[in-house]
Design a protein around this motif. Structure first.
Motif, mmCIF file in Angstrom:
data_model
loop_
_atom_site.group_PDB
_atom_site.id
_atom_site.type_symbol
_atom_site.label_atom_id
_atom_site.label_comp_id
_atom_site.label_asym_id
_atom_site.label_seq_id
_atom_site.Cartn_x
_atom_site.Cartn_y
_atom_site.Cartn_z
ATOM 1 N N CYS A 12 -61.418 11.984 94.653
ATOM 2 C CA CYS A 12 -61.792 13.376 94.477
ATOM 3 C C CYS A 12 -63.298 13.391 94.426
ATOM 4 O O CYS A 12 -63.886 12.651 93.661
ATOM 5 N N GLN A 72 -65.031 15.848 93.592
ATOM 6 C CA GLN A 72 -65.463 16.900 92.684
ATOM 7 C C GLN A 72 -66.262 17.949 93.457
ATOM 8 O O GLN A 72 -67.378 18.267 93.078
ATOM 9 N N CYS A 73 -65.706 18.420 94.541
ATOM 10 C CA CYS A 73 -66.451 19.347 95.389
ATOM 11 C C CYS A 73 -66.520 20.723 94.759
ATOM 12 O O CYS A 73 -67.309 21.559 95.176
ATOM 13 N N GLY A 74 -65.687 20.964 93.752
ATOM 14 C CA GLY A 74 -65.803 22.215 93.033
ATOM 15 C C GLY A 74 -65.021 23.372 93.628
ATOM 16 O O GLY A 74 -65.105 24.485 93.138
ATOM 17 N N CYS A 134 -61.338 23.160 95.057
ATOM 18 C CA CYS A 134 -60.179 22.394 95.487
ATOM 19 C C CYS A 134 -59.472 22.973 96.726
ATOM 20 O O CYS A 134 -59.057 24.125 96.747
ATOM 21 N N LEU A 180 -56.783 21.410 97.907
ATOM 22 C CA LEU A 180 -55.475 20.752 97.926
ATOM 23 C C LEU A 180 -54.307 21.726 98.118
ATOM 24 O O LEU A 180 -53.255 21.328 98.618
ATOM 25 N N ASN A 181 -54.509 22.960 97.718
ATOM 26 C CA ASN A 181 -53.415 23.916 97.878
ATOM 27 C C ASN A 181 -53.145 24.254 99.337
ATOM 28 O O ASN A 181 -52.103 24.791 99.677
ATOM 29 N N CYS A 183 -56.335 15.307 99.943
ATOM 30 C CA CYS A 183 -57.666 15.895 99.913
ATOM 31 C C CYS A 183 -58.387 15.718 101.244
ATOM 32 O O CYS A 183 -58.639 14.589 101.666
ATOM 33 N N LEU A 194 -57.618 14.422 91.397
ATOM 34 C CA LEU A 194 -56.889 13.152 91.393
ATOM 35 C C LEU A 194 -55.466 13.346 90.898
ATOM 36 O O LEU A 194 -54.511 12.819 91.472
ATOM 37 N N GLN A 202 -53.310 15.153 93.498
ATOM 38 C CA GLN A 202 -52.895 14.271 94.598
ATOM 39 C C GLN A 202 -51.814 13.302 94.137
ATOM 40 O O GLN A 202 -50.873 13.005 94.870
ATOM 41 N N THR A 205 -46.774 21.209 95.843
ATOM 42 C CA THR A 205 -47.577 21.067 94.633
ATOM 43 C C THR A 205 -48.829 21.910 94.777
ATOM 44 O O THR A 205 -49.503 21.838 95.798
ATOM 45 N N ALA A 213 -52.537 23.275 92.936
ATOM 46 C CA ALA A 213 -53.539 23.053 91.905
ATOM 47 C C ALA A 213 -53.874 24.392 91.274
ATOM 48 O O ALA A 213 -54.218 25.336 91.978
ATOM 49 N N ASN A 233 -59.813 24.299 89.373
ATOM 50 C CA ASN A 233 -60.862 23.810 90.253
ATOM 51 C C ASN A 233 -61.503 22.605 89.589
ATOM 52 O O ASN A 233 -61.759 22.617 88.387
ATOM 53 N N THR A 234 -61.760 21.593 90.371
ATOM 54 C CA THR A 234 -62.474 20.449 89.842
ATOM 55 C C THR A 234 -63.947 20.827 89.770
ATOM 56 O O THR A 234 -64.455 21.518 90.649
ATOM 57 N N LEU A 235 -64.592 20.412 88.714
ATOM 58 C CA LEU A 235 -65.995 20.794 88.542
ATOM 59 C C LEU A 235 -66.901 19.826 89.280
ATOM 60 O O LEU A 235 -66.665 18.624 89.304
ATOM 61 N N ASN A 236 -67.929 20.399 89.872
ATOM 62 C CA ASN A 236 -68.836 19.603 90.694
ATOM 63 C C ASN A 236 -70.086 19.242 89.901
ATOM 64 O O ASN A 236 -71.004 20.024 89.779
#
Lengths: 292, 209, 654
Positions: free
Chosen positions: B126, B128-130, B132, B134-135, B141, C96, C99, C109, C111, C114-117
């Protein structure tokens, strides 16, 4: 002249590509193009093809246009972010260049400067969509352009003989959605595979130009099978190249094969795109043999 | 999450002026530290009389931990003209920040390792692109699984389902396509054109400051 | 402390988009990591459930757990957890976790976060310093301030024209990195050095993704090799590996503790003034889990009194004998005849009466293992010696190969097992080769060479690795048909049968960076540790740490006036560890390495709160005290202390 106009008129559009040199002298390119390519609908100019640094596609397009040819500006996302891409598109429009072929571009690691930062800020799909936005009079940040917006014939590429053909078709669909108006294909050797691809691609209702790369030797064919994405030269074709070495070396076999492919596929396509790779001089003979 | 590799010998030699105090950080050692190479190099430097002391410890990225360790060897550090740190970039910065008046150099280059849970390298990555994606991609990814981080589908470079950059690496978009096909969600590929937003780090920065 | 929480719940309108067109969710939320471990409760899951409800969606079930990206553990936790009727899985985690779940479940699935950058990669400790892992460290040119992360343009050749008042053009609250670099270099008088640098170009091809992915595969392979977790501390065996095995000189006096084993101490059967001989019983077993002790010298009992015990750290009864230097054997020491003539019961009696205990360090009376009460098919001999530094078992393997093999035959007969396996780590190729040669003709004995990993020698790990059998929680090796003994124990069993010699001496490696002359010695039980260290030239510095055992599980000795016990495989003197204890930051490393697949971070959380029930729920009783968690802990938390406190308290609760 927009190639889309030619398609609209029902013309069978034949294009070929030229590769700009590694240096700032463009006279040679212009002369060669004038000699062998002036009868064609348009001429593609590659953008640092295979990630090898060369003189710019835009500058080459400009001199070709000045020399009376109809250039198609190939633009990749490898080296420019979205600011530079939009800026270069406006520059092209300023020069009256109105055909653009949008590509993602090879990875920097494949070329002669692997240390370079691979940009890929946009990709072929978002680049097409960006052009559509510019055509609406705005940049992609939503700011208004001054004066009449540019217009382009927006082209894209597709690999019909790729081993992931369904993923390619899905990408083609996205390109159409994003604004692609015509397609040029990766080199085709397996006509059966190509024709079945075209059956599926018909739904998108966009003109498609059959991609042709002249086979120079059996070695080249084997190399492409091994290393070049989306290319599959059938074994009997390689045998044909091997059969008469002299004839192959003289370029006759390669041209004959290409002409045969064009004749077989012609009913399914709206044009041909020839990537001669240094054999530009063979193009007139190919045209004749293919009956174009 | 970070792995280190020794800089080449000429680069390290060029750094050393006078005597040095050496710090080795084995904190992420379970992942990677070129321990044997570093040891051999340091033994050689020591035999040339260039070393005032060697401290081998762990987690120097923790300022408190680094501090107690460095203070335990203060006289050897003071005696040296410079400090040579064999750790990831975070460790070097922590030491350099603490010994502000001293020349502090890095003996290693740092690489990123996929995953960041603990230091266990993961098969997933990941960036961490901020934002996501993935959906839209069936949980694979596109930023990390595609070498060009494309967000709108496969490029023309894939051959036999492998990436043009590395023929042993699966094409990320090939995997995404297969996964979506399996899930019956190929419709996701018809979503509007995606644009990657590169400004998400500023959002985090502003939020935290 | 910085908070590097990796993700944030999407805003309700974003979530509406995610949830559109799907329903019947199972929600999996990851407890956040890389932030101070303050509470075990995270509220995002509730928040999501509320939003889902507002949207009129059905949530069939939900679970909150740690470290979703730990695929192996997550897979186990999710097994049979996802109910029938689940159509979609919603994951609250960083990319992670999403996934991992998408891969494990194979279900659609989504999400919800949001993953933080964050700019750059943080280290293990949570500080504001970050590294971009550019593979071409520039810190040497910039006084240790990173131009890649700290400069918003990642410039390499100096300040741009955008800085104003020392602040960045991108954000007036952010310091201009090149301003800081300039100040630092100028302070260090290194500006000229900087000016003289050639123009810097960044090389983006330096990051070799292929090399990294191959490396990741290799690391994962090593970590998961044979059993989950474990660590690879530096072996440092070269210090004593090549020192020959020598007989330690006859001690003047020996202090033979009556507590040489786990279980109840032996009962003394001699009195002060008695003359004793080598091999004579001086203390008898006091119960089923106990063991007799024997004199290791011939001489006179000069005291029976409490002496400092190296394991308990307190005083306990010991028999002190002054040696007459004659080494006169006791009459009871005589061969027991042919193995063919011995019944399992005979063997049990010999082993019990010879005072043989587990010599790998656990000192469990071996005879007890020989009555497993369950059918046993395999006896494993542990010759791994996975502790760093130690070379005692290695020496025993090389010197007493035949005795070990005979000892194994004795053990096989005692428990009626078909097969014996001698397990040796691959850092001892000479021992593997020798044993393979010696056992080539034996049908019921084989040698297993295994890749080094600590704590391989632990019974449960060894069984998992070699036999791929899982000893159940709270169970014993016999539950899965196995008995595990140390190779030195097998050698002692052989001595007991062949010569009738009880356990009165053992091989000890005396090693460590701070021992003057490392070596390997055959030492009589009861010999003073101090005498042994002195004989080896002493300790090189005052601040050295002395342990009995290895660096991982060995026990620190502050007073060296303690005797060698039957379980003492090493005496080591090593560098002192200087470290600072920080709060737990949920980095997850302890979970990664725990071979028992526990979550040690909770023990550090619960023990200070005396939440023993919580510790029990987190299966603290399964801990084998290998110290891998403490070794890897990025906050330097003394986890073992908390674990032992918890175990003691829980035992008291019963």
């Amino acid at each position: 002249m927009k190639v889309t106009e030619l398609f609209r008129k029902g013309e069978f559009v034949v294009t070929a590509e030229v590769g700009p040199p590694k240096g700032c002298h463009l006279e040679g390119v212009v002369e060669e193009a004038k000699e062998y390519l002036s009868g064609l609908s348009a001429v593609n100019v590659t953008d640092c093809q295979s990630s090898v640094m060369r003189v710019g596609s835009l500058a080459t397009c400009k001199v070709l246009k000045d020399a009376g040819l109809n250039p198609i500006y190939q633009l990749t996302c490898r080296d420019r972010n979205r600011i530079a891409l939009q800026s270069d598109l406006l520059s092209a429009a300023a020069f009256g260049i109105d055909n653009v072929l949008c590509l993602t571009g090879d990875h920097t690691k494949l070329g002669d400067t692997p240390q370079a930062k691979p940009v890929f800020d946009l990709d072929s799909v978002s680049l097409l969509s960006t052009i559509k936005t510019l055509e609406s009079g705005y940049d992609i940040a939503g700011n208004e352009l001054v004066g009449d917006p540019p217009t382009f014939a927006k082209g894209a590429v597709v690999s019909p003989c790729s081993d992931s053909v369904d993923a390619q078709l899905s990408k083609m669909e996205r390109k159409v959605m994003a604004g692609a108006e015509f397609f040029q294909t990766q080199a085709v050797y397996d006509t059966e595979r190509f024709i079945s691809f075209m059956e599926k691609a018909k739904q998108f209702d966009r003109p498609v130009q059959l991609g042709i790369v002249l086979l120079k030797s059996a070695g080249m064919a084997s190399y492409m099978n091994k290393s070049v994405a989306g290319i599959h030269v059938p074994p009997d074709m390689i045998a044909e190249l091997k059969a008469d070495k002299e004839k192959t070396k003289a370029g006759i076999t390669g041209v004959e094969i290409a002409a045969r492919i064009i004749r077989e596929c012609k009913p399914y396509v709206q044009g041909v795109h020839i990537m001669a790779m240094g054999w530009e001089s063979k193009i007139p003979m190919l045209m004749e043999l293919a009956g174009l | 999450m970070l792995i280190t590799q020794l800089k080449n010998r000429e680069a390290i030699d060029a750094l050393i002026s006078g005597t040095c105090f050496i710090v080795n950080c084995h904190g992420c050692g379970e992942v990677s530290f070129p321990a044997a190479e570093a040891q051999a190099l340091q033994a050689e430097l020591a035999s040339q009389g260039k070393v005032t002391g060697i401290l081998t410890t762990d987690y120097i990225c923790s300022p408190e931990n680094m501090k107690v360790n460095l203070e335990s060897r203060r006289s050897e550090i003071d005696e040296a003209d410079m400090v040579l740190v064999f750790s990831c970039g975070v460790g070097v910065q922590t030491v350099a920040g603490y010994l502000e008046d001293k020349k502090v150099c890095a003996g290693c280059d740092t690489y990123r390792l996929p995953g960041f849970q603990g230091v266990t390298p993961l098969e997933y990555d990941c960036e961490q692109c901020g934002e996501c994606f993935l959906n839209l991609t069936g949980g694979i990814c596109p930023i990390t699984a595609c070498s060009k981080s494309l967000v709108n589908g496969q490029c023309g470079g894939a051959k036999n389902g492998k990436c043009e950059v590395d023929p042993e690496m699966d094409c990320g978009w090939e995997r995404i396509y297969r996964r979506l096909e399996q899930l019956g969600r190929l419709d996701l590929l018809k979503r509007p054109v995606q644009l990657h937003n590169y400004a998400t780090d500023d959002e985090v920065y502003k939020q935290n400051n | 402390m910085e908070d590097y929480t990796k993700y944030k719940l999407k805003a309700p309108d974003e979530l509406a988009e995610v949830l559109a067109g799907s329903d019947n969710y199972f929600v999996i939320a990851c407890n956040k990591c890389f932030k101070e471990f303050v509470s075990t409760e995270e509220t995002d899951c509730e928040e999501f459930l509320k939003i889902a409800e507002e949207q009129g969606k059905t949530v069939i079930g939900s679970v909150q757990t740690d470290f979703l990206c730990n695929k192996i553990q997550t897979e186990k936790k999710l097994k049979d957890l996802i109910p029938e009727g689940t159509e979609n899985i919603i994951v609250l985690s960083c990319g992670l976790g999403v996934q991992t779940i998408a891969d494990i479940t194979g279900k659609p699935t989504a999400a919800a976060c949001n993953t933080l950058n964050y700019r750059g990669q943080h280290g293990m400790a949570l500080t504001e310093k970050a590294c971009d892992a550019c593979a071409q460290c520039y810190l040497n040119l910039t006084g240790g301030i990173c131009p890649i992360v700290d400069c918003s343009k990642s410039l390499l050749n100096g300040q741009c024209g955008g800085a104003k008042n020392g602040k960045c053009e991108v954000d007036p609250n952010r310091d201009c990195a090149w301003e800081k670099i300039y100040q630092r270099l100028s302070k260090q008088g290194r500006l000229q050095e900087f000016e003289a640098q050639p123009v810097q170009f960044r090389d983006y091809s330096k990051i070799d993704h292929k090399a990294i992915s191959d490396y990741v595969k290799a690391i994962r392979d090593a970590r998961l090799d044979g059993y989950y977790g474990g660590v690879h501390p530096q072996e440092r065996k070269e210090l004593a590996e090549n020192a020959p095995l020598l007989k330690f000189p006859e001690p003047e006096t020996v202090v033979i503790s009556l507590s040489q084993h786990s279980g109840r101490p032996a009962e003394p059967v001699v009195q002060v003034g008695d003359t004793v001989k080598v091999g004579q019983v001086i203390g008898t077993a006091n119960g089923y889990i106990s063991s007799p002790v024997h004199s290791s010298v011939s001489g006179t009992v000069i005291a029976i009194e409490p002496r400092l015990h190296p394991v308990s750290g307190t005083e306990s009864m010991a028999v002190v004998i002054r040696s007459d230097g004659q080494d006169t054997l006791d009459e009871s020491v005589k061969p027991h005849g042919s193995l063919n003539d011995l019944s399992p019961e005979d063997i049990y009696n010999i082993v019990r009466d010879s005072g043989i205990v587990g010599m790998g360090g656990a000192t469990f009376p071996t005879a007890v293992k020989l009555k497993p009460g369950k059918p046993v098919d395999t006896v494993l001999l542990n010759g791994c010696e996975c502790e760093p530094l130690l070379t005692a078992d290695h020496k025993v393997l090389l010197t007493y190969a035949d005795d070990i093999i005979f000892g194994l035959q004795v053990l096989l007969k005692a428990v009626d097992a078909e097969k014996g396996i001698i397990v040796i780590e691959d850092n001892k190729p000479d021992a593997i080769e020798l044993m393979q040669e010696k056992t080539a003709e034996l049908e019921n004995i084989e040698v297993a060479a295994v890749r080094t990993k600590y704590p391989q020698g632990a019974e449960k790990m060894l069984i998992k690795r070699v036999l791929d059998r899982q000893v159940p929680s709270g169970g014993l090796p016999a539950d899965v048909g196995a008995v595990v003994c140390n190779i030195s124990t097998a050698k002692a069993v052989s001595d007991a049968v062949v010569m009738g010699m009880p356990l009165i001496e053992r091989v000890v490696s005396v090693t460590g960076e701070r021992i003057q002359n490392p070596g390997n010695y055959i030492v009589k039980i009861g010999t003073s540790v101090k005498d042994i260290i002195d004989y080896c030239g002493g300790i090189t510095t005052d601040d050295a740490v002395v342990k009995i055992g290895g660096p991982m599980m060995g026990l620190v000795q502050t007073d060296l006036d303690v005797p060698v016990l039957k379980g003492a495989n090493g005496i080591i003197a090593v560098d002192p560890e200087v470290s600072y204890e920080n709060p737990c930051i949920k980095c997850g490393r302890c979970v990664d390495v725990c071979p028992m697949e526990l979550s040690p971070l909770y023990y550090a959380k619960y023990a200070p709160l005396e939440d023993w029930e919580g510790m029990r729920e987190k299966n603290v009783m399964d801990c084998i005290e290998c110290r891998s968690c403490e070794y890897i802990c990025s906050s330097r938390i003394p986890l073992l202390k908390y674990i032992r406190a918890g175990k003691t308290a829980i035992r008291g609760m019963k």
